[in-house]
Design a protein around this motif. Structure first.
Motif, mmCIF file in Angstrom:
data_model
loop_
_atom_site.group_PDB
_atom_site.id
_atom_site.type_symbol
_atom_site.label_atom_id
_atom_site.label_comp_id
_atom_site.label_asym_id
_atom_site.label_seq_id
_atom_site.Cartn_x
_atom_site.Cartn_y
_atom_site.Cartn_z
ATOM 1 N N HIS A 45 0.827 -1.201 0.000
ATOM 2 C CA HIS A 45 0.000 0.000 0.000
ATOM 3 C C HIS A 45 0.861 1.251 0.000
ATOM 4 O O HIS A 45 1.988 1.241 0.501
ATOM 5 C CB HIS A 45 -0.912 0.027 1.229
ATOM 6 C CG HIS A 45 -1.864 -1.115 1.292
ATOM 7 N ND1 HIS A 45 -2.948 -1.219 0.461
ATOM 8 C CD2 HIS A 45 -1.887 -2.209 2.085
ATOM 9 C CE1 HIS A 45 -3.606 -2.333 0.736
ATOM 10 N NE2 HIS A 45 -2.974 -2.957 1.715
ATOM 11 N N GLU A 49 -2.995 5.311 0.711
ATOM 12 C CA GLU A 49 -3.932 4.231 1.001
ATOM 13 C C GLU A 49 -4.049 4.003 2.512
ATOM 14 O O GLU A 49 -5.155 3.763 3.016
ATOM 15 C CB GLU A 49 -3.507 2.951 0.285
ATOM 16 C CG GLU A 49 -3.702 3.035 -1.213
ATOM 17 C CD GLU A 49 -3.095 1.865 -1.968
ATOM 18 O OE1 GLU A 49 -3.813 1.274 -2.781
ATOM 19 O OE2 GLU A 49 -1.898 1.558 -1.724
ATOM 20 N N HIS A 53 -7.363 4.561 4.598
ATOM 21 C CA HIS A 53 -7.842 3.394 5.343
ATOM 22 C C HIS A 53 -8.083 3.760 6.809
ATOM 23 O O HIS A 53 -9.110 3.386 7.390
ATOM 24 C CB HIS A 53 -6.839 2.251 5.229
ATOM 25 C CG HIS A 53 -7.179 1.062 6.056
ATOM 26 N ND1 HIS A 53 -8.293 0.289 5.835
ATOM 27 C CD2 HIS A 53 -6.542 0.526 7.129
ATOM 28 C CE1 HIS A 53 -8.333 -0.685 6.731
ATOM 29 N NE2 HIS A 53 -7.283 -0.563 7.533
ATOM 30 N N TRP A 80 -10.880 0.304 2.147
ATOM 31 C CA TRP A 80 -9.682 0.760 1.436
ATOM 32 C C TRP A 80 -10.099 1.648 0.277
ATOM 33 O O TRP A 80 -11.110 1.379 -0.378
ATOM 34 C CB TRP A 80 -8.875 -0.438 0.919
ATOM 35 C CG TRP A 80 -8.229 -1.193 2.039
ATOM 36 C CD1 TRP A 80 -8.720 -2.283 2.678
ATOM 37 C CD2 TRP A 80 -6.987 -0.877 2.664
ATOM 38 N NE1 TRP A 80 -7.851 -2.677 3.667
ATOM 39 C CE2 TRP A 80 -6.782 -1.835 3.679
ATOM 40 C CE3 TRP A 80 -6.018 0.112 2.467
ATOM 41 C CZ2 TRP A 80 -5.649 -1.833 4.491
ATOM 42 C CZ3 TRP A 80 -4.902 0.114 3.273
ATOM 43 C CH2 TRP A 80 -4.715 -0.855 4.273
ATOM 44 N N SER A 84 -4.734 4.809 -5.482
ATOM 45 C CA SER A 84 -3.511 4.621 -4.701
ATOM 46 C C SER A 84 -2.806 5.938 -4.398
ATOM 47 O O SER A 84 -1.809 5.951 -3.673
ATOM 48 C CB SER A 84 -2.552 3.682 -5.440
ATOM 49 O OG SER A 84 -2.165 4.257 -6.665
#
Length: 157
Positions: A45, A49, A53, A80, A84
């Motif tokens: 990740h 991210e 999250h 999530w 990205s």
């Protein structure tokens, strides 16, 4: 009542996150939104991210604590972000602020003496405000450590 006050104080201290490690703000301070979207080889990740999250999970925990009609998100997909990297500096800053606001919102719930820390939520299966606050502490600490590690790997720590 005295022990309840000390438990509240300890929870507030843990939510501030300045005991055994850096807090969320320290972990992201000086980070650019472009750095947040860099994927480091071998790490699943990006920092973005992880920030999102943390925000999503924390918002979900707070919603559970406040809403008797709470409906659970789907794990893991709803926890999530799809992207990205942040779409803009503003989006990055909004997400960082939302995490900090969420921590403060939980602290406000803990500070309120009307909120019984050990009363189970009628819409849950045994969860208490104490447990949900500790869940935020534990979850955030885990991912803050990952953010710091990625920053070290990027040479930005």
């Amino acid at each position: 009542m005295g022990s309840d006050k000390s438990v509240r104080s300890l929870l507030l201290e843990q939510l501030a996150g300045k005991n055994a490690h850096v807090d969320f703000y320290q972990a992201v301070q000086g980070l650019t939104y472009k750095q947040a979207g860099i994927r480091v080889e071998g790490v699943p990740h990006t920092i973005w991210e992880f920030i999102e999250h943390i925000r999503i999970a924390q918002d979900d925990i707070l919603e559970f604590c406040k809403n008797p009609d709470y409906e659970a998100l789907d794990w893991p997909d709803d926890y999530w972000p799809e992207e990205s990297e942040p779409k803009s500096k503003e989006r990055f800053e909004e997400s960082v602020q939302a995490v900090q606001d969420g921590i403060e919102e939980m602290r406000e719930l803990i500070r309120d003496p009307e909120n019984d820390l050990q009363q189970t939520f009628p819409h849950g299966d045994g969860q208490t405000l104490f447990r949900e606050a500790m869940l935020i502490v534990d979850h955030n600490a885990y991912h803050i450590g990952q953010i710091v590690l990625i920053r070290r790997l990027l040479g930005s720590w």
